[in-house]
Structures are given as structure tokens and as C-alpha cells.
Scaffold this motif. Sequence first.
Motif, mmCIF file in Angstrom:
data_model
loop_
_atom_site.group_PDB
_atom_site.id
_atom_site.type_symbol
_atom_site.label_atom_id
_atom_site.label_comp_id
_atom_site.label_asym_id
_atom_site.label_seq_id
_atom_site.Cartn_x
_atom_site.Cartn_y
_atom_site.Cartn_z
ATOM 1 N N PRO A 108 0.819 -1.203 0.000
ATOM 2 C CA PRO A 108 0.000 0.000 0.000
ATOM 3 C C PRO A 108 0.859 1.262 0.000
ATOM 4 C CG PRO A 108 -0.009 -1.010 2.170
ATOM 5 C CD PRO A 108 0.748 -1.928 1.264
ATOM 6 N N ALA A 109 0.381 2.264 -0.726
ATOM 7 C CA ALA A 109 1.041 3.568 -0.744
ATOM 8 C C ALA A 109 0.028 4.604 -1.204
ATOM 9 C CB ALA A 109 2.252 3.562 -1.666
ATOM 10 N N GLN A 110 0.232 5.828 -0.767
ATOM 11 C CA GLN A 110 -0.602 6.923 -1.239
ATOM 12 C C GLN A 110 0.045 7.557 -2.454
ATOM 13 O OE1 GLN A 110 -1.819 9.940 1.532
ATOM 14 N NE2 GLN A 110 -3.602 8.733 2.057
ATOM 15 N N ILE A 111 -0.764 7.801 -3.457
ATOM 16 C CA ILE A 111 -0.331 8.523 -4.644
ATOM 17 C C ILE A 111 -1.261 9.715 -4.771
ATOM 18 C CG2 ILE A 111 0.019 8.458 -7.134
ATOM 19 C CD1 ILE A 111 0.323 5.384 -6.856
ATOM 20 N N LEU A 112 -0.701 10.895 -4.615
ATOM 21 C CA LEU A 112 -1.472 12.132 -4.709
ATOM 22 C C LEU A 112 -2.746 12.043 -3.863
ATOM 23 C CD1 LEU A 112 -0.922 12.724 -8.512
ATOM 24 C CD2 LEU A 112 0.353 13.735 -6.618
ATOM 25 N N ASP A 113 -2.562 11.649 -2.598
ATOM 26 C CA ASP A 113 -3.617 11.604 -1.575
ATOM 27 C C ASP A 113 -4.678 10.534 -1.792
ATOM 28 O OD1 ASP A 113 -2.433 13.733 -0.166
ATOM 29 O OD2 ASP A 113 -3.414 15.189 -1.484
ATOM 30 N N ARG A 114 -4.380 9.525 -2.579
ATOM 31 C CA ARG A 114 -5.312 8.413 -2.776
ATOM 32 C C ARG A 114 -4.571 7.108 -2.487
ATOM 33 N NH1 ARG A 114 -8.937 7.040 -8.134
ATOM 34 N NH2 ARG A 114 -10.135 5.416 -7.124
ATOM 35 N N ASP A 115 -5.270 6.129 -1.895
ATOM 36 C CA ASP A 115 -4.657 4.858 -1.524
ATOM 37 C C ASP A 115 -4.660 3.875 -2.692
ATOM 38 O OD1 ASP A 115 -4.163 5.637 1.130
ATOM 39 O OD2 ASP A 115 -6.202 5.082 1.730
ATOM 40 N N TYR A 116 -3.496 3.228 -2.895
ATOM 41 C CA TYR A 116 -3.323 2.268 -3.982
ATOM 42 C C TYR A 116 -2.584 1.040 -3.482
ATOM 43 C CZ TYR A 116 -4.335 6.006 -7.364
ATOM 44 O OH TYR A 116 -4.932 7.001 -8.088
ATOM 45 N N ASP A 117 -2.815 -0.083 -4.163
ATOM 46 C CA ASP A 117 -1.938 -1.235 -4.069
ATOM 47 C C ASP A 117 -0.897 -0.980 -5.151
ATOM 48 O OD1 ASP A 117 -0.749 -3.670 -3.551
ATOM 49 O OD2 ASP A 117 -2.256 -4.846 -4.627
ATOM 50 N N THR A 118 0.385 -0.934 -4.779
ATOM 51 C CA THR A 118 1.420 -0.492 -5.702
ATOM 52 C C THR A 118 2.530 -1.516 -5.871
ATOM 53 O OG1 THR A 118 2.775 0.567 -3.988
ATOM 54 C CG2 THR A 118 1.028 1.912 -5.004
ATOM 55 N N PHE A 119 3.248 -1.356 -6.964
ATOM 56 C CA PHE A 119 4.444 -2.136 -7.233
ATOM 57 C C PHE A 119 5.420 -1.209 -7.951
ATOM 58 C CE2 PHE A 119 6.167 -6.085 -9.672
ATOM 59 C CZ PHE A 119 7.258 -6.167 -8.812
ATOM 60 N N TYR A 120 6.520 -0.905 -7.282
ATOM 61 C CA TYR A 120 7.568 -0.040 -7.809
ATOM 62 C C TYR A 120 8.829 -0.869 -8.043
ATOM 63 C CZ TYR A 120 5.078 4.131 -5.970
ATOM 64 O OH TYR A 120 4.174 5.122 -5.679
ATOM 65 N N ARG A 121 9.536 -0.572 -9.129
ATOM 66 C CA ARG A 121 10.857 -1.168 -9.382
ATOM 67 C C ARG A 121 11.799 -0.065 -9.832
ATOM 68 N NH1 ARG A 121 9.842 -6.682 -12.750
ATOM 69 N NH2 ARG A 121 9.533 -8.036 -10.956
ATOM 70 N N PRO A 122 13.029 -0.094 -9.352
ATOM 71 C CA PRO A 122 13.992 0.911 -9.815
ATOM 72 C C PRO A 122 14.391 0.657 -11.272
ATOM 73 C CG PRO A 122 15.057 -0.657 -8.333
ATOM 74 C CD PRO A 122 13.601 -1.005 -8.361
ATOM 75 N N ILE A 123 14.759 1.721 -11.953
ATOM 76 C CA ILE A 123 15.320 1.642 -13.301
ATOM 77 C C ILE A 123 16.814 1.909 -13.155
ATOM 78 C CG2 ILE A 123 15.370 2.644 -15.618
ATOM 79 C CD1 ILE A 123 12.457 3.561 -15.144
ATOM 80 N N PHE A 124 17.617 0.986 -13.655
ATOM 81 C CA PHE A 124 19.068 1.097 -13.568
ATOM 82 C C PHE A 124 19.662 1.428 -14.933
ATOM 83 C CE2 PHE A 124 17.841 -2.015 -10.308
ATOM 84 C CZ PHE A 124 18.475 -1.499 -9.179
#
Length: 140
Positions: A108-124
Motif C-alpha cells: 500500500p502507498a498513497q499517490i497524490l492523496d489516494r490509496d493504492y496497491d502499488t508495485f515499484y521497481r527501480p530503473i538502472f
Amino acid sequence: MAQETTNPKLVAAMQTLEALATSTGEPSLRDVILHFGDASIPRPDFVIVSQVQDDHDAYATLFVADGDSFTRAATNIYSDGVRAVGTELDPNGPVIGRLRNGESYAGPAQILDRDYDTFYRPIFDSSQSVIGAYLVAEPI
């Protein structure tokens, strides 16, 4: 330790986002502009993030690293009726530290004040420096 999502929709959306982004070449950062091969992000048509939304009904963003921050370079997330391009990843949220360390984040994370199920990966880049991040998400 990197986190991976167990949400099959987000796994599929991330695979599509990464494949579309890297289809034009390896990622690099030039003058704080994210590139994949010779293609710069954002592309005027936002084709990559739009395709993820069309294929998976998921939100997608490509972030560019700029010092300690990550700025939305291409997104299908809107704020006040316009694409949220140019907005920054929350500097106090649970994600930014992991990305700076070259780790993924899922949950879970907030994106612009809204709750989301998220998946982030770095770009190398080719030297394994973090130059940006991929995000796929769905509202909770």
C-alpha cells in the motif's frame, strides 16, 4: 531486501511496462531526462503508460531520478484533470528509501492523496545506478 508483489494483475502490468519501455533500448539518464535507447520520456503520446492501462486496467508511471527525488515523467494518473507529470514521489512515504537503495517496493502507498496497491521497481542504467523507477498500481 527487494519486495515483489503477489498481485497477478500488477505482476502482468509491470512486465508490460518494462517490456514497452525497454523495447527501444537500454535506459539512460541525460540532462535529467530519462531515455530508453534514443527515445526520451515522456513521449508526447504517452503510449507506454496508455498501453499498460489498455491491456491491464492499471495505472502506470515512469519516474526520473533527480538528485534525491523521483519525478513523474510519464503517467496515466491524473490530478485536477491533467496528467500528474512533473509531480514528485512522496519524500516521506514508504517507497522512496527502497528505490534510492535499488530495491523494489510492493504494497500500500498513497499517490497524490489516494490509496493504492502499488508495485515499484527501480530503473538502472548500464553502470547499475538508479536513474528512475517503474510504477504500476490499482486503487484500494
